[in-house]
Design a protein around this motif. Structure first.
Motif, PDB file in Angstrom:
ATOM      1  N   MET A 160     -39.898  11.956 -79.156  1.00 49.20           N
ATOM      2  CA  MET A 160     -38.952  11.689 -78.075  1.00 49.20           C
ATOM      3  C   MET A 160     -38.245  12.977 -77.670  1.00 49.20           C
ATOM      4  SD  MET A 160     -37.200   8.056 -79.197  1.00 49.20           S
ATOM      5  CE  MET A 160     -36.714   8.677 -80.814  1.00 49.20           C
ATOM      6  N   ASN A 161     -38.303  13.276 -76.380  1.00 49.27           N
ATOM      7  CA  ASN A 161     -37.589  14.437 -75.853  1.00 49.27           C
ATOM      8  C   ASN A 161     -36.318  13.938 -75.185  1.00 49.27           C
ATOM      9  OD1 ASN A 161     -36.891  16.968 -74.974  1.00 49.27           O
ATOM     10  ND2 ASN A 161     -38.318  16.990 -73.262  1.00 49.27           N
ATOM     11  N   ILE A 162     -35.233  13.911 -75.932  1.00 44.79           N
ATOM     12  CA  ILE A 162     -34.009  13.247 -75.495  1.00 44.79           C
ATOM     13  C   ILE A 162     -33.008  14.251 -74.949  1.00 44.79           C
ATOM     14  CG2 ILE A 162     -32.107  11.760 -76.241  1.00 44.79           C
ATOM     15  CD1 ILE A 162     -33.911  10.848 -78.554  1.00 44.79           C
ATOM     16  N   ASP A 163     -32.421  13.919 -73.795  1.00 45.07           N
ATOM     17  CA  ASP A 163     -31.282  14.679 -73.292  1.00 45.07           C
ATOM     18  C   ASP A 163     -30.022  14.001 -73.832  1.00 45.07           C
ATOM     19  OD1 ASP A 163     -29.256  15.942 -71.981  1.00 45.07           O
ATOM     20  OD2 ASP A 163     -29.949  15.485 -69.954  1.00 45.07           O
ATOM     21  N   PHE A 164     -29.469  14.557 -74.887  1.00 46.34           N
ATOM     22  CA  PHE A 164     -28.345  13.916 -75.560  1.00 46.34           C
ATOM     23  C   PHE A 164     -27.048  13.972 -74.744  1.00 46.34           C
ATOM     24  CE2 PHE A 164     -31.169  14.908 -79.180  1.00 46.34           C
ATOM     25  CZ  PHE A 164     -31.278  13.630 -79.717  1.00 46.34           C
ATOM     26  N   HIS A 165     -27.060  14.662 -73.622  1.00 49.64           N
ATOM     27  CA  HIS A 165     -25.867  14.742 -72.794  1.00 49.64           C
ATOM     28  C   HIS A 165     -25.932  13.780 -71.615  1.00 49.64           C
ATOM     29  CE1 HIS A 165     -25.772  19.066 -74.529  1.00 49.64           C
ATOM     30  NE2 HIS A 165     -25.085  18.253 -75.296  1.00 49.64           N
ATOM     31  N   VAL A 183     -25.572  -3.281 -70.584  1.00 50.35           N
ATOM     32  CA  VAL A 183     -24.536  -2.330 -70.981  1.00 50.35           C
ATOM     33  C   VAL A 183     -24.921  -0.898 -70.642  1.00 50.35           C
ATOM     34  CG1 VAL A 183     -23.296  -1.353 -72.956  1.00 50.35           C
ATOM     35  CG2 VAL A 183     -23.605  -3.826 -72.787  1.00 50.35           C
ATOM     36  N   PHE A 184     -26.162  -0.500 -70.989  1.00 49.93           N
ATOM     37  CA  PHE A 184     -26.567   0.898 -70.815  1.00 49.93           C
ATOM     38  C   PHE A 184     -27.756   1.095 -69.875  1.00 49.93           C
ATOM     39  CE2 PHE A 184     -24.806   1.105 -75.301  1.00 49.93           C
ATOM     40  CZ  PHE A 184     -23.626   1.736 -74.926  1.00 49.93           C
ATOM     41  N   GLY A 185     -28.346   0.001 -69.389  1.00 48.80           N
ATOM     42  CA  GLY A 185     -29.522   0.143 -68.547  1.00 48.80           C
ATOM     43  C   GLY A 185     -30.799   0.402 -69.320  1.00 48.80           C
ATOM     44  N   TRP A 186     -30.794   0.087 -70.620  1.00 48.51           N
ATOM     45  CA  TRP A 186     -31.979   0.316 -71.443  1.00 48.51           C
ATOM     46  C   TRP A 186     -33.025  -0.767 -71.210  1.00 48.51           C
ATOM     47  CZ3 TRP A 186     -29.460   1.327 -76.912  1.00 48.51           C
ATOM     48  CH2 TRP A 186     -28.700   2.520 -76.859  1.00 48.51           C
ATOM     49  N   THR A 187     -34.291  -0.365 -71.287  1.00 41.11           N
ATOM     50  CA  THR A 187     -35.399  -1.306 -71.236  1.00 41.11           C
ATOM     51  C   THR A 187     -36.264  -1.112 -72.480  1.00 41.11           C
ATOM     52  OG1 THR A 187     -36.729   0.267 -69.959  1.00 41.11           O
ATOM     53  CG2 THR A 187     -35.450  -1.363 -68.726  1.00 41.11           C
ATOM     54  N   LEU A 188     -37.125  -2.089 -72.758  1.00 38.22           N
ATOM     55  CA  LEU A 188     -37.972  -2.051 -73.948  1.00 38.22           C
ATOM     56  C   LEU A 188     -39.387  -1.626 -73.586  1.00 38.22           C
ATOM     57  CD1 LEU A 188     -37.154  -5.275 -76.025  1.00 38.22           C
ATOM     58  CD2 LEU A 188     -36.822  -2.907 -76.729  1.00 38.22           C
ATOM     59  N   GLY A 189     -39.928  -0.695 -74.367  1.00 37.94           N
ATOM     60  CA  GLY A 189     -41.337  -0.361 -74.248  1.00 37.94           C
ATOM     61  C   GLY A 189     -42.191  -1.390 -74.977  1.00 37.94           C
ATOM     62  N   GLU A 190     -43.490  -1.179 -74.940  1.00 37.84           N
ATOM     63  CA  GLU A 190     -44.417  -2.107 -75.595  1.00 37.84           C
ATOM     64  C   GLU A 190     -44.406  -1.904 -77.106  1.00 37.84           C
ATOM     65  OE1 GLU A 190     -46.162  -4.602 -74.144  1.00 37.84           O
ATOM     66  OE2 GLU A 190     -44.959  -4.063 -72.391  1.00 37.84           O
ATOM     67  N   PRO A 191     -44.670  -2.968 -77.888  1.00 36.54           N
ATOM     68  CA  PRO A 191     -44.727  -2.830 -79.354  1.00 36.54           C
ATOM     69  C   PRO A 191     -45.844  -1.880 -79.777  1.00 36.54           C
ATOM     70  CG  PRO A 191     -44.642  -5.150 -78.700  1.00 36.54           C
ATOM     71  CD  PRO A 191     -44.892  -4.357 -77.454  1.00 36.54           C
ATOM     72  N   TYR A 192     -45.604  -1.157 -80.870  1.00 40.37           N
ATOM     73  CA  TYR A 192     -46.640  -0.282 -81.418  1.00 40.37           C
ATOM     74  C   TYR A 192     -46.492  -0.212 -82.931  1.00 40.37           C
ATOM     75  CZ  TYR A 192     -42.831   3.192 -81.285  1.00 40.37           C
ATOM     76  OH  TYR A 192     -41.629   3.844 -81.446  1.00 40.37           O
ATOM     77  N   LEU A 200     -34.570   4.696 -71.144  1.00 39.67           N
ATOM     78  CA  LEU A 200     -33.568   4.877 -70.098  1.00 39.67           C
ATOM     79  C   LEU A 200     -34.246   5.624 -68.963  1.00 39.67           C
ATOM     80  CD1 LEU A 200     -30.554   4.664 -69.232  1.00 39.67           C
ATOM     81  CD2 LEU A 200     -30.205   6.892 -70.298  1.00 39.67           C
ATOM     82  N   GLY A 201     -34.379   4.966 -67.820  1.00 40.14           N
ATOM     83  CA  GLY A 201     -35.072   5.598 -66.702  1.00 40.14           C
ATOM     84  C   GLY A 201     -36.506   5.941 -67.023  1.00 40.14           C
ATOM     85  N   GLY A 202     -37.147   5.128 -67.861  1.00 38.76           N
ATOM     86  CA  GLY A 202     -38.539   5.354 -68.224  1.00 38.76           C
ATOM     87  C   GLY A 202     -38.756   6.360 -69.334  1.00 38.76           C
ATOM     88  N   ARG A 203     -37.668   6.917 -69.878  1.00 37.06           N
ATOM     89  CA  ARG A 203     -37.766   7.901 -70.962  1.00 37.06           C
ATOM     90  C   ARG A 203     -37.254   7.282 -72.261  1.00 37.06           C
ATOM     91  NH1 ARG A 203     -35.301   9.704 -66.854  1.00 37.06           N
ATOM     92  NH2 ARG A 203     -33.273   9.835 -67.854  1.00 37.06           N
ATOM     93  N   SER A 204     -37.950   7.550 -73.351  1.00 39.36           N
ATOM     94  CA  SER A 204     -37.554   6.987 -74.646  1.00 39.36           C
ATOM     95  C   SER A 204     -36.332   7.720 -75.175  1.00 39.36           C
ATOM     96  CB  SER A 204     -38.710   7.113 -75.640  1.00 39.36           C
ATOM     97  OG  SER A 204     -39.818   6.360 -75.192  1.00 39.36           O
ATOM     98  N   ILE A 205     -35.271   6.948 -75.518  1.00 40.26           N
ATOM     99  CA  ILE A 205     -34.048   7.584 -76.001  1.00 40.26           C
ATOM    100  C   ILE A 205     -33.654   7.086 -77.399  1.00 40.26           C
ATOM    101  CG2 ILE A 205     -33.074   8.344 -73.802  1.00 40.26           C
ATOM    102  CD1 ILE A 205     -31.778   5.159 -75.320  1.00 40.26           C
TER     103      ILE A 205
END
Length: 252
Positions: free
Chosen positions: A1-6, A157-166, A176-181
């Motif tokens: 995961m390449n997360i922008d923590f800010h 609350v945060f606009g999070w969505t779920l990816g597919e199970p793996y 968040l916005g299609g990026r894994s956070i």
């Protein structure tokens, strides 16, 4: 995961509440190479943990607490408004929001299942100054008993969505916005039934097995020995005060 923590809605910070700050700072200083500066957020019993001079975590003394615990804080632009969203979604506000000097504002909250986490409204302290290298935060993982209920809470609350199970444990990325956070993990079979759902803090290490061995020598307990996962080898540990965290040696 390449997360922008800010980014608003991404994990911004982690804090260790400990009944014995001397034990905790000694443990993590040796395990992760952290150094500590007293007075984080203008609080005399809080320390800023730094890795190579960059903010890595906070440690706060909570005398009388039965055990230590890690709290993952999510970045928000307005802690008071975020707290209102949490209440509206079926969660609760445990404390705050309160100002930590010029560092920012924080609140401790709980989701629909009473799983505790925090809100961070950045002031001069934006959150992590280092991530993804040995001794630094890697990411958060929500362990839950009800995947759909968790999605129904964190989405509004945060606009999070779920990816597919793996993977064999059906992990799912929180996006968040299609990026894994962060990651969501349905309660695994090996997790004790009496242990409630929680937000786990992952820290990057070079070698999970060696980190677990070193942690034991420093007074920790291994809850799960180094085990291969889709993200790399992980070891679940409880530090000398009982605070649970995970060491991850990423595969990439």
């Amino acid at each position: 995961m390449n997360i922008d923590f800010h980014e608003d809605g991404a994990p911004a910070w982690v804090e260790l509440s400990t009944p014995d700050a001397e034990v905790s700072t000694g443990f993590y200083g040796q395990l992760f190479g952290w150094t500590f500066a007293e007075g984080f957020g203008g609080q005399p019993q809080s320390w800023l943990a730094e890795l190579g001079g960059r903010p890595a975590a906070a440690v706060t003394a909570t005398p009388g607490a039965g055990r230590g615990s890690w709290t993952t804080f999510v970045n928000v632009t307005d802690a008071a408004k975020a707290a209102e969203k949490i209440t509206a979604a079926g969660g609760s506000v445990l404390s705050g929001p309160r100002s930590l000097g010029t560092a920012g504002r924080s609140a401790e909250v709980a989701d629909h299942a009473r799983t505790r986490f925090g809100l961070w409204e950045a002031g001069e302290h934006r959150g992590f100054g280092v991530a993804g290298e040995p001794g630094a935060f890697h990411g958060g993982e929500l362990i839950t008993d009800d995947v759909e209920a968790s999605a129904a809470f964190y989405g509004p609350v945060f606009g999070w969505t779920l990816g597919e199970p793996y993977g064999p444990l059906n992990r799912r990325d929180l996006q968040l916005g299609g990026r894994s956070i962060s990651v969501l993990l349905p309660r695994p079979p090996a997790m004790p039934a009496e242990m409630p759902p929680y937000w786990d803090a992952y820290f990057t290490v070079a070698d999970a097995a060696r980190t677990a061995d070193a942690a034991v020598r420093l007074g920790a307990t291994v809850l799960m020995p180094a085990t291969a996962t889709e993200h790399g080898a992980i070891a679940v540990l409880a530090d000398p005060t009982g605070a649970v965290f995970t060491a991850l040696a990423p595969t990439h």
